[in-house]
Design a protein around this motif. Structure first.
Motif, mmCIF file in Angstrom:
data_model
loop_
_atom_site.group_PDB
_atom_site.id
_atom_site.type_symbol
_atom_site.label_atom_id
_atom_site.label_comp_id
_atom_site.label_asym_id
_atom_site.label_seq_id
_atom_site.Cartn_x
_atom_site.Cartn_y
_atom_site.Cartn_z
ATOM 1 N N TRP A 119 0.791 -1.225 0.000
ATOM 2 C CA TRP A 119 0.000 0.000 0.000
ATOM 3 C C TRP A 119 0.829 1.283 0.000
ATOM 4 C CZ3 TRP A 119 -4.303 -1.540 4.051
ATOM 5 C CH2 TRP A 119 -5.150 -2.474 3.443
ATOM 6 N N VAL A 120 2.126 1.193 0.224
ATOM 7 C CA VAL A 120 2.934 2.402 0.187
ATOM 8 C C VAL A 120 3.054 2.847 -1.269
ATOM 9 C CG1 VAL A 120 5.163 1.218 -0.044
ATOM 10 C CG2 VAL A 120 5.054 3.456 1.056
ATOM 11 N N ARG A 121 3.098 4.123 -1.489
ATOM 12 C CA ARG A 121 3.137 4.632 -2.857
ATOM 13 C C ARG A 121 4.500 4.353 -3.493
ATOM 14 N NH1 ARG A 121 3.336 11.245 -2.119
ATOM 15 N NH2 ARG A 121 5.367 11.361 -1.056
ATOM 16 N N PRO A 122 4.557 4.326 -4.822
ATOM 17 C CA PRO A 122 5.820 3.971 -5.487
ATOM 18 C C PRO A 122 6.989 4.879 -5.133
ATOM 19 C CG PRO A 122 4.002 3.831 -7.039
ATOM 20 C CD PRO A 122 3.446 4.429 -5.788
ATOM 21 N N ALA A 123 6.724 6.142 -4.854
ATOM 22 C CA ALA A 123 7.825 7.053 -4.539
ATOM 23 C C ALA A 123 8.462 6.752 -3.185
ATOM 24 C CB ALA A 123 7.326 8.497 -4.571
ATOM 25 N N ASP A 124 7.756 6.043 -2.294
ATOM 26 C CA ASP A 124 8.259 5.753 -0.948
ATOM 27 C C ASP A 124 8.474 4.262 -0.721
ATOM 28 O OD1 ASP A 124 8.115 8.454 -0.351
ATOM 29 O OD2 ASP A 124 6.066 8.313 0.402
ATOM 30 N N LEU A 125 8.779 3.523 -1.776
ATOM 31 C CA LEU A 125 8.988 2.086 -1.614
ATOM 32 C C LEU A 125 10.203 1.762 -0.749
ATOM 33 C CD1 LEU A 125 8.204 0.737 -5.204
ATOM 34 C CD2 LEU A 125 6.933 0.279 -3.105
ATOM 35 N N LEU A 173 11.828 -9.174 5.726
ATOM 36 C CA LEU A 173 12.157 -9.792 4.436
ATOM 37 C C LEU A 173 10.963 -9.780 3.492
ATOM 38 C CD1 LEU A 173 14.201 -11.364 2.712
ATOM 39 C CD2 LEU A 173 13.362 -13.466 3.793
ATOM 40 N N VAL A 174 9.779 -10.044 4.013
ATOM 41 C CA VAL A 174 8.573 -10.010 3.174
ATOM 42 C C VAL A 174 8.358 -8.611 2.602
ATOM 43 C CG1 VAL A 174 6.063 -10.188 3.230
ATOM 44 C CG2 VAL A 174 7.452 -11.952 4.301
ATOM 45 N N ALA A 175 8.474 -7.597 3.469
ATOM 46 C CA ALA A 175 8.296 -6.216 2.992
ATOM 47 C C ALA A 175 9.370 -5.833 1.978
ATOM 48 C CB ALA A 175 8.322 -5.253 4.180
ATOM 49 N N GLY A 176 10.606 -6.263 2.215
ATOM 50 C CA GLY A 176 11.677 -5.943 1.271
ATOM 51 C C GLY A 176 11.481 -6.602 -0.079
ATOM 52 N N LEU A 177 11.046 -7.865 -0.094
ATOM 53 C CA LEU A 177 10.817 -8.552 -1.355
ATOM 54 C C LEU A 177 9.685 -7.909 -2.153
ATOM 55 C CD1 LEU A 177 11.195 -12.317 -0.334
ATOM 56 C CD2 LEU A 177 12.779 -10.930 -1.686
ATOM 57 N N ILE A 178 8.594 -7.585 -1.472
ATOM 58 C CA ILE A 178 7.464 -6.970 -2.173
ATOM 59 C C ILE A 178 7.855 -5.598 -2.717
ATOM 60 C CG2 ILE A 178 5.130 -6.052 -1.877
ATOM 61 C CD1 ILE A 178 4.602 -8.280 0.102
ATOM 62 N N ALA A 179 8.577 -4.831 -1.918
ATOM 63 C CA ALA A 179 9.021 -3.516 -2.393
ATOM 64 C C ALA A 179 9.977 -3.641 -3.575
ATOM 65 C CB ALA A 179 9.681 -2.753 -1.249
ATOM 66 N N THR A 180 10.839 -4.645 -3.554
ATOM 67 C CA THR A 180 11.766 -4.844 -4.673
ATOM 68 C C THR A 180 11.034 -5.221 -5.953
ATOM 69 O OG1 THR A 180 13.472 -5.560 -3.109
ATOM 70 C CG2 THR A 180 13.801 -6.113 -5.423
ATOM 71 N N VAL A 181 10.070 -6.133 -5.832
ATOM 72 C CA VAL A 181 9.299 -6.536 -7.016
ATOM 73 C C VAL A 181 8.519 -5.357 -7.579
ATOM 74 C CG1 VAL A 181 7.412 -8.010 -7.805
ATOM 75 C CG2 VAL A 181 9.162 -8.948 -6.307
ATOM 76 N N ARG A 182 7.922 -4.567 -6.722
ATOM 77 C CA ARG A 182 7.186 -3.391 -7.201
ATOM 78 C C ARG A 182 8.115 -2.384 -7.870
ATOM 79 N NH1 ARG A 182 3.489 -0.521 -3.031
ATOM 80 N NH2 ARG A 182 3.213 0.706 -4.945
#
Length: 204
Positions: A119-125, A173-182
Motif C-alpha cells: 500500500w505504500v506509494r511507489p515514490a516511498d517504496l 524480508l517479506v516487505a523488502g521482497l514486495i518492495a523490490t518486485v514493485r
C-alpha cells in the motif's frame, strides 16, 4: 400410267409450354436464386473446469479477488502510522484474548508487513523495510508484559525483540521482497512508456 401416291402432311403438335413460376416469366424465386444454408453452432463443452466459478475470462478467481481488494496509496509517514497502529491494536487484542501469545503476534506481523509494502506509494517504496521493524517494536510493548516501571518495561521489550527476532526478520524480508518486485515492475513500465513515446515521435 402409274399414279404416285401422295401423303397428306401431318401436323406436328407443338410442345406445350410449361406453366410459369408464380413470380412471373423470367423471374426466379428467391429460394432458388439464393440457397439458404443453416449452420448449427456446436454445443458448449461442459467439463469439470468449465463452470462459471472456475475462471472468468481466463483470469483465476484468486486474481479477481485480489483486484477487488482495496489498493490505497500511502505516503511513507502514512504507511508507518498504519503499520504501527495496526500492530499495537493486534497486540492489545492478543493480550486480552490469548494471554499475550507471542507466536500469534509474530504470525499477524507477516500480513501486516505485506500490506504495508503493497500500500505504500511507489515514490516511498524504500521506506517499507524501514517502517516494518519500527511497527514490530511498537506493537510488542503490550505483549512483552514488563513490570517495575519504565526500566522494567524497556528491558521486557528488548528481551522480546531479541527472543522473537525471527518474526522480525521474516516480516522485514517479506516487505523488502514486495518492495523490490514493485520497484522492478515500475522501472519496466517506465522503460516501456519511454519506448512507446519514442516510437510515436515522427522521424525527420
Amino acid at each position: 400410267m402409274e399414279q404416285h401416291r401422295t401423303r397428306t402432311p401431318q401436323r406436328r403438335q407443338a410442345p406445350q409450354a410449361q406453366p410459369a413460376p408464380p413470380g412471373g416469366l423470367g423471374e426466379v424465386t428467391a429460394a432458388a436464386a439464393y440457397p439458404v444454408t443453416v449452420a448449427v453452432a456446436p454445443a458448449p463443452v461442459t467439463g469439470p473446469g468449465s463452470g462459471p466459478g472456475s475462471r472468468a475470462g481466463g483470469v483465476a478467481p484468486v486474481v479477481l479477488a485480489l483486484r477487488r481488494f482495496p489498493n490505497p496509496r500511502l505516503t511513507g509517514i502514512g504507511a508507518g502510522l498504519f503499520a504501527a497502529l495496526t500492530m499495537f491494536l493486534l497486540a492489545c487484542a492478543d493480550r486480552m484474548l490469548l494471554g499475550s501469545s507471542e507466536v500469534v503476534y509474530g504470525l499477524l506481523f507477516l500480513p501486516v508487513s505485506a500490506l504495508t509494502a503493497l500500500w505504500v506509494r511507489p515514490a516511498d517504496l524504500v521506506t517499507a523495510p524501514i517502517i516494518v521493524p519500527i511497527a514490530f517494536a511498537v506493537g510488542v510493548i503490550p505483549v512483552a508484559g514488563g513490570t517495575g516501571g519504565l526500566g522494567g518495561q524497556t528491558m521486557a521489550v528488548v528481551t522480546a525483540l531479541a527472543v522473537h527476532a525471527g518474526w522480525l526478520y521474516g516480516g522485514t524480508l517479506v516487505a523488502g521482497l514486495i518492495a523490490t518486485v514493485r520497484k522492478i515492475r515500475q522501472m519496466r513500465e517506465r522503460q516501456r512508456h519511454l519506448l512507446r513515446t519514442a516510437a510515436r515521435r515522427p522521424r525527420p
